[in-house]
Design a protein around this motif. Structure first.
Motif, PDB file in Angstrom:
ATOM      1  N   ARG A 140       0.859  -1.191   0.000  1.00 52.99           N
ATOM      2  CA  ARG A 140       0.000   0.000   0.000  1.00 52.99           C
ATOM      3  C   ARG A 140       0.891   1.237   0.000  1.00 52.99           C
ATOM      4  NH1 ARG A 140      -3.987  -0.233   4.830  1.00 52.99           N
ATOM      5  NH2 ARG A 140      -4.683   1.683   3.836  1.00 52.99           N
ATOM      6  N   ARG A 177     -13.338  -7.758   2.801  1.00 53.76           N
ATOM      7  CA  ARG A 177     -13.625  -7.575   1.375  1.00 53.76           C
ATOM      8  C   ARG A 177     -12.506  -6.834   0.652  1.00 53.76           C
ATOM      9  NH1 ARG A 177     -19.575  -7.239  -1.117  1.00 53.76           N
ATOM     10  NH2 ARG A 177     -18.974  -7.664  -3.268  1.00 53.76           N
ATOM     11  N   GLN A 178     -11.833  -5.903   1.325  1.00 49.50           N
ATOM     12  CA  GLN A 178     -10.735  -5.158   0.702  1.00 49.50           C
ATOM     13  C   GLN A 178      -9.368  -5.591   1.247  1.00 49.50           C
ATOM     14  OE1 GLN A 178     -13.535  -3.084   2.002  1.00 49.50           O
ATOM     15  NE2 GLN A 178     -14.406  -3.487  -0.016  1.00 49.50           N
ATOM     16  N   HIS A 222      -5.830  -6.796   1.375  1.00 46.27           N
ATOM     17  CA  HIS A 222      -4.751  -6.922   0.408  1.00 46.27           C
ATOM     18  C   HIS A 222      -3.673  -7.891   0.878  1.00 46.27           C
ATOM     19  CE1 HIS A 222      -3.355  -4.004   3.346  1.00 46.27           C
ATOM     20  NE2 HIS A 222      -2.119  -4.154   2.913  1.00 46.27           N
ATOM     21  N   SER A 249     -14.118  -3.503   4.584  1.00 46.80           N
ATOM     22  CA  SER A 249     -12.763  -3.049   4.835  1.00 46.80           C
ATOM     23  C   SER A 249     -11.765  -4.204   4.701  1.00 46.80           C
ATOM     24  CB  SER A 249     -12.643  -2.348   6.197  1.00 46.80           C
ATOM     25  OG  SER A 249     -11.447  -1.591   6.250  1.00 46.80           O
ATOM     26  N   GLY A 250     -10.567  -4.042   5.333  1.00 47.35           N
ATOM     27  CA  GLY A 250      -9.468  -4.929   5.007  1.00 47.35           C
ATOM     28  C   GLY A 250      -8.955  -5.772   6.148  1.00 47.35           C
TER      29      GLY A 250
END
Length: 589
Positions: free
Chosen positions: A397, A477-478, A480, A505-506
């Protein structure tokens, strides 16, 4: 006073006075002295390059393709034509704004659009970056992973070379420099040198104190080994669940991601929900843990399970595994199943944990033979410095975790704002080098965990298909780091009842989402889905935190309660308190 969001004026500059010249000469002198002091320090220490720089160098050096690639001539011609058309448009806009105007992107800062010179710089960067990405797509002769690695490296290079990352081409930084008479640049230089001394980025000032602001849920350490401490938290309700809860956080970071401030703490919330909560605090690796392997982490989980059962005379325990600790928890469950000892576990919950790494996402791009060789070299002391892992996660990121910090902290000279989650992110832990190599090779690269019998742990062949323990599987869902599609695959290997929940979110915020915050959402299905696509197609969205859904599921597995007295109080049972929570191990570097 100039507005830092606008570009410097294009009006002719006034001749500086003698006093102004003296001031700026002083600013330059102070900057030179700061750099000289730093260089002298490093020369005296013989210090190695910081972790972030080494990781960045290795990122590009090790991704050279094994076979000589070649361009698809037709696609290359198309990309070159698009590039020259874009370049021509930029020149037309520069030479005669009446003929053509520069397009504005939605994410352009206002300062870029306000001044044609800066607008040209930004658009030229976008044009060159787009051309480079197009040429990557025109390359042939690479396998799929090499192509993805090259795409990732190209995107990382685009982010690194963004004009906003440099003082001379960042109008906001120039305006701030003029406004503060150079003090912003001196402050930024001071921040940069401090980060270089630490060997990592400082996203949040160190204003958080363990046991006071973070990791402050009352409790006591009741057991410890050279690898972990076991914390028992004090009950907050008159009655608690008969089956206690034992949490295994990841050892890549500190456990208190699950025990941040009182309003964010999953541990404090679980205690308030009437659960007897235990948590493992892993020791940051040093030379004494050099030989630690997968067997040792599985043995540690079994040991913690044994102690919790003995401490409360409990037949069964609810287990939670977060990230890599969830991967190992799945291994532990398979081992218990093979030994016919699975009845010790009432349920197993997995926070963003993977067991099947066939779709492990961008992090798998960092796993190849060259990377394993690099980690072997970096881990020669017997452990891997946690700053290397932090640098890797930051690269995933880059815009959010690297370059925004460069702009705000180094170019604008701003002080970081206190933020417990970013403080935790920078509180790195070292990893046993041999274990980390095993993990990357056996799990990420070779995906052995999902092949029955391919891994042997504590002398027992591992088969996830034998696990029938009720399981709650949460994904972000997000995410990484552990993509939702990859986490879903756990449901395809266990044989027991399962509930899969997809949280908004992640990897972090998707887990640490207390109900009080009323943030994000989660998705569930009433009937089992055949695959992840089927789950998404039929999923029902619920606003807010998934924690209450999990608590209700835990109650379904074991709704019996007992008085919160006697051994349910930390240190009052057969394992006396060693020290107050959060214990010593979380403070060790």
């Amino acid at each position: 006073m100039p507005d830092p969001q606008t570009a410097p004026s294009s009006a002719p500059l006034a001749t500086p006075s003698l006093e102004e010249l003296q001031h700026w000469t002083g600013v330059i002198g102070r900057a030179q002295q700061m750099l000289l002091d730093y260089a002298t320090e490093q020369a005296g220490r013989g210090a190695a390059a910081p972790a972030l720089a080494q990781a960045g160098e290795a990122l590009f050096a090790r991704w050279a393709p094994a076979a000589a690639p070649h361009f698809d001539s037709a696609r290359l011609a198309e990309t070159q034509q698009r590039f020259w058309q874009g370049a021509t448009h930029l020149w037309e806009a520069l030479l005669d704004p009446a003929v053509a105007t520069l397009p504005a992107r939605p994410d352009d800062p206002a300062a870029w659009r306000a001044h044609p010179g800066f607008a040209l710089i930004e658009q030229a960067h976008g044009l060159l970056a787009g051309a480079l990405a197009d040429q990557v797509e025109a390359l042939e002769g690479l396998d799929a992973k090499q192509k993805d690695q090259l795409r990732f490296a190209t995107e990382a290079l685009r982010e690194a070379l963004a004009p906003t990352n440099f003082v001379a081409t960042n109008p906001q930084a120039l305006a701030r420099m003029i406004e503060t008479k150079g003090e912003s640049l001196l402050a930024g230089l001071d921040h940069m040198l401090a980060d270089l001394r630490r060997g990592q980025l400082t996203h949040s000032p160190g204003v958080f104190e363990l046991g006071r602001d973070i990791a402050a849920t009352p409790g006591a350490v009741i057991y410890e080994t050279p690898l972990f401490q076991l914390i028992h938290y004090a009950p907050a309700t008159a009655r608690v669940g008969a089956a206690p809860l034992l949490i295994f956080p990841p050892w890549i970071n500190r456990f208190y991601i699950l025990d941040l401030g009182p309003k964010k703490s999953f541990v404090r919330w679980a205690v308030a929900e009437g659960l007897s909560v235990f948590l493992v605090s892993w020791k940051s690796a040093d030379a004494d843990l050099a030989e630690t392997r997968l067997d040792d982490y599985v043995a540690a989980q079994l040991d913690a399970l044994r102690v919790v059962r003995a401490a409360l005379a409990a037949e069964r325990v609810h287990l939670v595994g977060y990230c890599v600790a969830g991967t190992v928890l799945a291994t532990t469950l398979a081992l218990l199943a093979a030994r016919d000892e699975a009845a010790q576990v009432a349920s197993a919950t997995f926070f963003t944990a993977q067991v099947d790494f066939s779709q492990a996402g961008e992090l798998s791009l960092f796993v190849d033979d060259a990377m394993l060789q690099l980690i072997g070299a970096l881990g020669e002391p017997g452990y891997l410095d946690g700053r290397y892992m932090a640098a890797t996660f930051n690269l995933l990121r880059g815009r959010d975790l690297i370059w925004s910090h460069v702009v705000n902290s180094y170019l604008l000279g701003e002080e970081g704002r206190p933020f417990d989650l970013l403080h935790w992110n920078g509180d790195v832990t070292n990893l046993p080098a041999r274990w980390h190599l095993d993990y990357l090779r056996d799990f990420y690269r070779d995906n052995l965990l999902v092949r029955p019998g391919a891994l042997t742990v504590l002398g027992v062949p591992i088969d996830l298909g034998r696990v029938t323990t009720p399981a709650y599987v949460q994904a972000g869902r997000q995410d990484h780091i552990a993509p939702a599609e990859s986490v879903w695959k756990l449901t395809e290997h266990f044989a027991g009842p399962l509930r899969f929940v997809l949280a908004g979110s992640g990897h972090i915020a998707g887990v640490v989402n207390p109900p009080e915050a009323q943030k994000y959402q989660y998705w569930t299905v009433d009937e089992p889905a055949t695959d992840f696509a089927d789950f998404l197609a039929r999923a029902r969205e619920t606003k807010g935190s998934w924690w209450p859904d999990w608590r209700a599921w835990i109650a379904q597995q074991d709704g019996e309660t007992v008085p919160a007295t006697g051994a349910r109080v930390p240190g009052a049972g057969p394992f006396p308190a060693i020290e107050p929570a959060p214990g010593r191990y979380v403070r060790m570097r």
